[in-house]
Design a protein around this motif. Structure first.
Motif, PDB file in Angstrom:
ATOM      1  N   GLU A  27       0.847  -1.190   0.000  1.00  0.00           N
ATOM      2  CA  GLU A  27       0.000   0.000   0.000  1.00  0.00           C
ATOM      3  C   GLU A  27       0.883   1.241   0.000  1.00  0.00           C
ATOM      4  O   GLU A  27       1.913   1.283   0.661  1.00  0.00           O
ATOM      5  N   HIS A  28       0.481   2.256  -0.768  1.00  0.00           N
ATOM      6  CA  HIS A  28       1.218   3.508  -0.839  1.00  0.00           C
ATOM      7  C   HIS A  28       0.304   4.663  -0.466  1.00  0.00           C
ATOM      8  O   HIS A  28      -0.890   4.639  -0.755  1.00  0.00           O
ATOM      9  N   SER A  29       0.898   5.694   0.120  1.00  0.00           N
ATOM     10  CA  SER A  29       0.138   6.911   0.397  1.00  0.00           C
ATOM     11  C   SER A  29      -0.022   7.684  -0.914  1.00  0.00           C
ATOM     12  O   SER A  29       0.605   7.361  -1.923  1.00  0.00           O
ATOM     13  N   LYS A  30      -0.855   8.718  -0.889  1.00  0.00           N
ATOM     14  CA  LYS A  30      -1.014   9.550  -2.090  1.00  0.00           C
ATOM     15  C   LYS A  30       0.310  10.175  -2.486  1.00  0.00           C
ATOM     16  O   LYS A  30       0.665  10.228  -3.665  1.00  0.00           O
ATOM     17  N   GLN A  31       1.052  10.642  -1.480  1.00  0.00           N
ATOM     18  CA  GLN A  31       2.333  11.281  -1.775  1.00  0.00           C
ATOM     19  C   GLN A  31       3.307  10.285  -2.404  1.00  0.00           C
ATOM     20  O   GLN A  31       4.011  10.608  -3.351  1.00  0.00           O
ATOM     21  N   ASP A  32       3.351   9.064  -1.887  1.00  0.00           N
ATOM     22  CA  ASP A  32       4.195   8.025  -2.481  1.00  0.00           C
ATOM     23  C   ASP A  32       3.758   7.726  -3.913  1.00  0.00           C
ATOM     24  O   ASP A  32       4.591   7.529  -4.794  1.00  0.00           O
ATOM     25  N   ALA A  33       2.442   7.681  -4.117  1.00  0.00           N
ATOM     26  CA  ALA A  33       1.914   7.396  -5.446  1.00  0.00           C
ATOM     27  C   ALA A  33       2.355   8.477  -6.436  1.00  0.00           C
ATOM     28  O   ALA A  33       2.804   8.170  -7.543  1.00  0.00           O
ATOM     29  N   VAL A  34       2.263   9.742  -6.025  1.00  0.00           N
ATOM     30  CA  VAL A  34       2.687  10.833  -6.899  1.00  0.00           C
ATOM     31  C   VAL A  34       4.194  10.749  -7.150  1.00  0.00           C
ATOM     32  O   VAL A  34       4.662  10.960  -8.269  1.00  0.00           O
ATOM     33  N   LYS A  35       4.950  10.393  -6.128  1.00  0.00           N
ATOM     34  CA  LYS A  35       6.407  10.253  -6.292  1.00  0.00           C
ATOM     35  C   LYS A  35       6.723   9.156  -7.315  1.00  0.00           C
ATOM     36  O   LYS A  35       7.570   9.336  -8.183  1.00  0.00           O
ATOM     37  N   LEU A  36       6.020   8.040  -7.209  1.00  0.00           N
ATOM     38  CA  LEU A  36       6.248   6.946  -8.151  1.00  0.00           C
ATOM     39  C   LEU A  36       5.819   7.312  -9.568  1.00  0.00           C
ATOM     40  O   LEU A  36       6.379   6.807 -10.541  1.00  0.00           O
ATOM     41  N   LEU A  37       4.821   8.181  -9.696  1.00  0.00           N
ATOM     42  CA  LEU A  37       4.302   8.583 -11.010  1.00  0.00           C
ATOM     43  C   LEU A  37       4.916   9.890 -11.513  1.00  0.00           C
ATOM     44  O   LEU A  37       4.544  10.358 -12.589  1.00  0.00           O
ATOM     45  N   ASP A  64      -7.553   9.550  -5.664  1.00  0.00           N
ATOM     46  CA  ASP A  64      -8.353  10.703  -5.269  1.00  0.00           C
ATOM     47  C   ASP A  64      -7.425  11.831  -4.815  1.00  0.00           C
ATOM     48  O   ASP A  64      -6.965  11.844  -3.672  1.00  0.00           O
ATOM     49  N   ILE A  65      -7.141  12.781  -5.714  1.00  0.00           N
ATOM     50  CA  ILE A  65      -6.210  13.858  -5.426  1.00  0.00           C
ATOM     51  C   ILE A  65      -6.695  15.149  -6.071  1.00  0.00           C
ATOM     52  O   ILE A  65      -7.223  15.133  -7.189  1.00  0.00           O
ATOM     53  N   THR A  66      -6.530  16.248  -5.356  1.00  0.00           N
ATOM     54  CA  THR A  66      -6.911  17.550  -5.906  1.00  0.00           C
ATOM     55  C   THR A  66      -5.705  18.166  -6.604  1.00  0.00           C
ATOM     56  O   THR A  66      -4.554  17.773  -6.367  1.00  0.00           O
ATOM     57  N   THR A  67      -5.968  19.144  -7.441  1.00  0.00           N
ATOM     58  CA  THR A  67      -4.883  19.812  -8.166  1.00  0.00           C
ATOM     59  C   THR A  67      -3.895  20.486  -7.211  1.00  0.00           C
ATOM     60  O   THR A  67      -2.683  20.314  -7.375  1.00  0.00           O
ATOM     61  N   THR A  69      -3.130  19.718  -4.170  1.00  0.00           N
ATOM     62  CA  THR A  69      -2.364  18.671  -3.486  1.00  0.00           C
ATOM     63  C   THR A  69      -1.322  18.074  -4.431  1.00  0.00           C
ATOM     64  O   THR A  69      -0.175  17.862  -4.041  1.00  0.00           O
ATOM     65  N   LEU A  70      -1.711  17.822  -5.677  1.00  0.00           N
ATOM     66  CA  LEU A  70      -0.779  17.296  -6.666  1.00  0.00           C
ATOM     67  C   LEU A  70       0.385  18.267  -6.849  1.00  0.00           C
ATOM     68  O   LEU A  70       1.554  17.862  -6.846  1.00  0.00           O
ATOM     69  N   LYS A  71       0.074  19.549  -6.970  1.00  0.00           N
ATOM     70  CA  LYS A  71       1.109  20.570  -7.147  1.00  0.00           C
ATOM     71  C   LYS A  71       2.061  20.590  -5.945  1.00  0.00           C
ATOM     72  O   LYS A  71       3.280  20.630  -6.104  1.00  0.00           O
ATOM     73  N   SER A  72       1.503  20.512  -4.746  1.00  0.00           N
ATOM     74  CA  SER A  72       2.302  20.512  -3.522  1.00  0.00           C
ATOM     75  C   SER A  72       3.234  19.304  -3.468  1.00  0.00           C
ATOM     76  O   SER A  72       4.422  19.429  -3.157  1.00  0.00           O
ATOM     77  N   TYR A  73       2.709  18.126  -3.777  1.00  0.00           N
ATOM     78  CA  TYR A  73       3.528  16.911  -3.751  1.00  0.00           C
ATOM     79  C   TYR A  73       4.655  16.993  -4.775  1.00  0.00           C
ATOM     80  O   TYR A  73       5.794  16.597  -4.500  1.00  0.00           O
ATOM     81  N   LEU A  74       4.357  17.500  -5.963  1.00  0.00           N
ATOM     82  CA  LEU A  74       5.383  17.619  -6.999  1.00  0.00           C
ATOM     83  C   LEU A  74       6.473  18.602  -6.585  1.00  0.00           C
ATOM     84  O   LEU A  74       7.661  18.370  -6.850  1.00  0.00           O
ATOM     85  N   GLN A  75       6.084  19.683  -5.905  1.00  0.00           N
ATOM     86  CA  GLN A  75       7.076  20.642  -5.426  1.00  0.00           C
ATOM     87  C   GLN A  75       7.970  20.011  -4.364  1.00  0.00           C
ATOM     88  O   GLN A  75       9.183  20.226  -4.348  1.00  0.00           O
TER      89      GLN A  75
END
Length: 127
Positions: A27-37, A64-67, A69-75
């Protein structure tokens, strides 16, 4: 208590015959998922996709991610990579001083020849 060869062979045979246990799906968190992607996301951005469009696509795939949040994780991911590259650069730029002769290297002592490895310059008023 000692163990005979026969007893150890019997234990080894039992161990070899044990069934394979399937690994649980990680299982991965949303942040881990964004990191992997993140590589794929960066490629989409280079192709002209906006973060809104990418976030919408991710939501359509069940992430399930908002824009924002996605921007924050990418930063955060980008900041972490920049931090790692700066640390690597500092590590590469460090130099070590080695003794001049082999005997000094083996004994861990410096020879008189290697005591001064630079010539000091006089102070100046220029900064």
């Amino acid at each position: 208590m000692g163990y005979t060869n026969e007893k150890l062979e019997a234990i080894a045979a039992k161990l070899k015959n044990m069934p394979v246990i399937e690994k649980k799906k990680q299982e991965h968190s949303k942040q881990d998922a964004v990191k992997l992607l993140s590589k794929e996301i960066a490629l989409l951005q280079k192709r002209g996709y906006t973060l809104d469009q990418i976030a919408e696509t991710l939501r359509g795939e069940g992430l399930d991610i908002t824009t924002p949040t996605l921007k924050s994780y990418l930063q955060r991911i980008k900041a972490g990579k920049n931090k790692d590259s700066k640390t690597a650069h500092k590590t590469e730029s460090k130099k070590t001083v080695t003794p001049v002769n082999k005997q000094a290297a083996e004994t861990g002592q410096q020879s008189k020849e290697s005591e001064a490895f630079f010539t000091p310059k006089p102070d100046s008023d220029d900064i």
